[in-house]
Design an enzyme around this catalytic site. Structure first.
Site, short mmCIF file in Angstrom:
data_model
loop_
_atom_site.label_atom_id
_atom_site.label_comp_id
_atom_site.label_asym_id
_atom_site.label_seq_id
_atom_site.Cartn_x
_atom_site.Cartn_y
_atom_site.Cartn_z
N HIS A 109 0.86 -1.18 0.00
CA HIS A 109 0.00 0.00 0.00
C HIS A 109 0.90 1.24 0.00
CE1 HIS A 109 -3.61 2.33 0.60
NE2 HIS A 109 -2.97 3.03 1.51
N GLU A 174 8.66 1.58 -3.24
CA GLU A 174 7.86 0.35 -3.29
C GLU A 174 8.65 -0.76 -3.97
OE1 GLU A 174 3.67 0.53 -4.43
OE2 GLU A 174 3.76 2.70 -4.30
C1 GAR Z 1 1.19 1.00 -6.36
O1 GAR Z 1 1.52 2.30 -5.94
C2 GAR Z 1 0.54 0.24 -5.23
O2 GAR Z 1 1.11 0.50 -3.96
C3 GAR Z 1 -0.86 0.76 -5.29
O3 GAR Z 1 -1.16 0.79 -6.66
C4 GAR Z 1 0.05 1.05 -7.39
C5 GAR Z 1 0.20 -0.02 -8.45
O4 GAR Z 1 1.27 0.29 -9.31
N1 GAR Z 1 -1.77 -0.06 -4.55
C6 GAR Z 1 -2.84 0.41 -3.92
O5 GAR Z 1 -3.17 1.58 -3.93
C7 GAR Z 1 -3.64 -0.64 -3.16
N2 GAR Z 1 -4.54 -0.02 -2.27
P1 GAR Z 1 1.93 -0.85 -10.22
O6 GAR Z 1 0.79 -1.53 -10.98
O7 GAR Z 1 2.84 -0.10 -11.14
O8 GAR Z 1 2.65 -1.79 -9.31
#
Ligand code: GAR
Length: 210
Positions: A109, A174
């Site tokens: 998250h 992340e």
């Molecule tokens: C990421 O920032 C992840 O932490 C977020 O969505 C994005 C996905 O990016 N997740 C949430 O908000 C879950 N509540 P990605 O598809 O490039 O990994």
């Protein structure tokens, strides 16, 4: 090596970070499949290009949430995963699903939980005026974004930030933090017991993200 299935709804940059980490010969996990709930998720094409098995289950193709998850279960049964990683999977799972994989399913998250769970997390951080933000990898439990925390990393919030510039900065950490958390879980250095994350053996601060 532990078998990992990654769940995505979007671009899949965290999924790619996990795939890259798993490419290291000493990494204790491998990505055996990617599951999406969006037909146009950019991450699906990226996973396919890497030769990873992909599955797409669009919610509206099923009569109920249960039927949607039953199709996902069937795919998972063919993949026999040890661990599920939710990586931008923007759908709440039923209690049945969560219980089935309890202690074996983790999520990332883009906030410093327990702050700013749920949607629009970056704008809410900016509106609150916090000077640091970051990301959290946690075990998935029934409460949304509430499970026990495995790893976190911090970035500054700049006065000039928009939700988009902050999201981009958080995303860079992340990509480092998710592989760290997966490694700890795959090695058995962290597990979930009585609703808490329990760490076994020596765990250095840089193994949990800080
Ligand atoms: C990421 O920032 C992840 O932490 C977020 O969505 C994005 C996905 O990016 N997740 C949430 O908000 C879950 N509540 P990605 O598809 O490039 O990994």
């Amino acid at each position: 090596r532990k078998r990992v299935v990654v769940f995505i709804s979007g671009g899949g940059s965290n999924m790619l970070a996990l795939v890259r980490a798993c490419a290291a010969p000493d990494f204790p996990a491998e990505i055996v499949g990617v599951i999406s709930d969006k037909a146009d998720a950019g991450g699906i094409a990226k996973a396919e290009a890497l030769g990873i098995a992909t599955f797409t289950f669009v919610r509206k193709d099923f009569d109920s949430k249960e039927a949607h998850e039953a199709a996902i279960f069937a795919a998972l049964d063919t993949l026999s995963p040890d661990i599920l990683c939710l990586a931008g999977y923007m759908r709440l799972l039923t209690a049945t699903f969560i219980n089935r994989y309890e202690g074996r399913m983790i999520n990332i998250h883009p906030s410093l939980l327990p702050l700013f769970a749920g949607l629009h997390t970056h704008q809410r951080a900016i509106d609150a005026g916090v000077r640091v933000a970051g990301c959290t990898v946690h075990f998935v439990t029934e409460g949304m974004d509430e499970g026990p925390i495995i790893a976190q990393a911090v970035v500054p919030v700049l006065p000039t930030d928009s939700a988009d510039t902050l999201a981009a900065r958080v995303l860079t950490v992340e990509h480092k933090t998710y592989p760290l958390a997966l490694k700890l879980l795959a090695e058995g250095k962290v597990s979930m017991r009585d609703g808490r994350a329990v760490f076994t053996g020596p765990v250095a601060s840089d193994e949990t993200g800080t």
